[in-house]
Design a protein around this motif. Structure first.
Motif, PDB file in Angstrom:
ATOM      1  N   HIS A 174     -22.413  -3.453  22.485  1.00  0.00           N
ATOM      2  CA  HIS A 174     -22.085  -2.097  23.145  1.00  0.00           C
ATOM      3  C   HIS A 174     -23.708  -1.443  23.381  1.00  0.00           C
ATOM      4  N   TYR A 176     -26.497  -0.159  26.998  1.00  0.00           N
ATOM      5  CA  TYR A 176     -26.721   0.476  28.419  1.00  0.00           C
ATOM      6  C   TYR A 176     -26.978  -0.735  29.356  1.00  0.00           C
ATOM      7  N   PHE A 330     -28.478  -0.078  18.493  1.00  0.00           N
ATOM      8  CA  PHE A 330     -28.044   0.501  19.974  1.00  0.00           C
ATOM      9  C   PHE A 330     -29.295   1.126  20.177  1.00  0.00           C
ATOM     10  N   ARG A 445     -23.361   3.359  29.585  1.00  0.00           N
ATOM     11  CA  ARG A 445     -23.123   3.063  28.352  1.00  0.00           C
ATOM     12  C   ARG A 445     -21.541   2.408  28.242  1.00  0.00           C
ATOM     13  N   SER A 446     -21.785   0.902  28.090  1.00  0.00           N
ATOM     14  CA  SER A 446     -20.551   0.315  28.226  1.00  0.00           C
ATOM     15  C   SER A 446     -20.535  -0.840  27.159  1.00  0.00           C
TER      16      SER A 446
END
Length: 471
Positions: A174, A176, A330, A445-446
């Protein structure tokens, strides 16, 4: 048995006779049956969408796809070939949108997603007969009677299986990624798709914006200036110091969280009755500064780390401010409210002297280079635009599409004395090749697949392939 040879040969009819011979005697099926148990060779056929008519380019690609399996078959391999139909994606949706004269996602939602999907399903095989006819006519051997179809659950479940395998191997994450995004279609475009939509005659704003230097940083800058330092220090109470930066995308300015300078280059300090401006010495003459005089110079390296006031404090407009953090899995983490909030100048190697001011406005949410600079320097991250291309928050221009917000943002900055010059520029800009909407470079964001983990294996594999033409 031999047949008389006609001196007036019709090559199309001769080809049709061969096709009939293959079909009547099941030659393709026999070529598979006779090699059952032999080493299998697999070639995956990328499926076309059957809601559009086949074109001459499909003939070319299918001929290429036919040559290799035939060659491998003649070498004794068992080469099953399964046809496929791509029934997902934008080509299908856009066809229905045109039919219903829809122009946005809201039109689809108002119409009903279930009903819209029903029409998409009904349309995907509109030209199936034409595709089958073309495939047969060009002699492309492939199993058309048992195709794989991407809307069927069996195929969808195989995709989920593949994702699960990638997840188990730690290759799904997860994060960007900055992509060229179409706000109208709601999807990212590949590099070759972007290349289809460039326009050389795009007119955009060309604005020079002033970024106010924090007082403490202003004093430090002046102390490093080669010039009349004492006079400048005396005037700091009456005159503000500004960094001058140039942009053609004013809508990204609320997302600005840094300014970039070239550490090796010289920067000039200009003065008029009211203020000091700082920009690259090499750009003073090209930009032009009537009413200003040069009072000193400073090295770019001495500007790095200096602080300035945000043009738009995100906390004042109900927009989340996040921050890059190298120590977490992240890349972007929530940031607490700083009072007062300030951003910093960074040293960077991407600063150009070919245009602008030699000071680059950096918005990590809206550019690949900007995002990388954000990661490397742990900058703030402000994403004030949604995926529909509309400004979020409570700005005076909130709710507007980014291009329509441009003049409002410029007027807002002008009213606060932060606009040095306003012009227009005709330049090259990418548009969506499907719908003509301007593309936005957007940090999405995925969930992503960590292909870089297999990069070297892919390169090594490519090195074993005999490429034609060579590269």
């Amino acid at each position: 048995m031999f047949h008389p040879v006609n001196t007036k040969i019709s090559f199309p009819e001769l080809e049709n006779e061969i096709i009939r011979f293959w079909k009547d005697r099941n030659i393709f099926q026999k070529s598979l049956h006779n090699r059952t148990g032999s080493p299998q060779f697999t070639m995956y056929d990328g499926p076309p969408t059957a809601n559009g008519k086949p074109g001459i380019h499909h003939v070319l690609s299918r001929v290429y796809k036919d040559i290799i399996p035939r060659y491998r078959t003649m070498k004794g391999s068992y080469v099953p070939r399964k046809a496929g139909w791509d029934t997902h994606g934008l080509p299908v949706e856009l066809e229905i949108e045109k039919k219903l004269k829809f122009t946005s996602k809201a039109d689809i939602e108002n119409y009903g997603v279930a009903q819209f999907n029903k029409l998409c399903r009904e349309s995907v095989f509109t030209y199936l007969k034409e595709w089958d006819s073309l495939t047969e006519r060009i002699g492309f051997w492939i199993d058309l009677e048992h195709p794989y179809i991407t809307l069927e659950n069996s195929y969808i479940e195989s995709c989920w299986w593949a994702i699960k395998e990638l997840w188990d191997k730690g290759l799904v994450y997860h994060g960007y990624k900055v992509t060229p995004h179409c706000p109208r279609c709601g999807t990212s475009l590949s590099s070759h798709e972007v290349a289809l939509g460039y326009r050389d005659d795009t007119v955009d704003p060309s604005v020079y914006i002033k970024f106010k230097v924090i007082d403490d940083s202003a004093r430090k800058i002046v102390q490093n200036v080669a010039g009349d330092t004492k006079a400048m220090l005396r005037e700091l109470g009456q005159k503000s110091v500004y960094f001058l930066a140039w942009t053609t995308t004013p809508w990204t300015l609320p997302g600005n969280t840094a300014l970039a300078v070239s550490p090796e280059l010289e920067y000039s300090v200009l003065k008029n009755e009211n203020e000091y401006l700082i920009l690259a010495s090499a750009r003073v003459m090209p930009v032009g500064f009537e009413g200003y005089t040069a009072v000193g110079t400073v090295q770019g390296n001495d500007l790095a780390g200096m602080a300035y006031e945000p043009l738009f404090n995100p906390h004042s407009f109900n927009v989340e401010r996040r921050r890059f953090d190298k120590n977490t899995g992240f890349p972007v983490q929530s940031a607490s409210k700083d009072n007062p909030l300030s951003y910093q100048v960074i040293a960077a190697d991407f600063v150009s002297m070919e245009d602008g001011t030699g000071i680059v406005h950096v918005a990590p949410a809206f550019g690949e280079v900007d995002f990388k600079a954000g990661e490397e320097n742990e900058l703030n991250f402000v994403q004030n635009v949604d995926l529909d291309g509309n400004i979020t928050g409570t700005y005076p221009f909130a709710g507007k599409f980014v291009k329509k917000a441009d003049p409002l943002i410029i007027e807002d900055l002008s009213s606060r004395g932060l606009l040095y010059r306003r012009e227009t520029i005709t330049h090259t800009y990418p548009f969506c090749w499907r719908c003509d909407a301007p593309l936005l470079y957007y940090a999405k964001r995925s969930w992503y697949i960590r292909t870089t983990a297999k990069k070297q294996e892919l390169i090594d594999g490519n090195a074993t392939i005999n490429w034609y033409p060579d590269h």
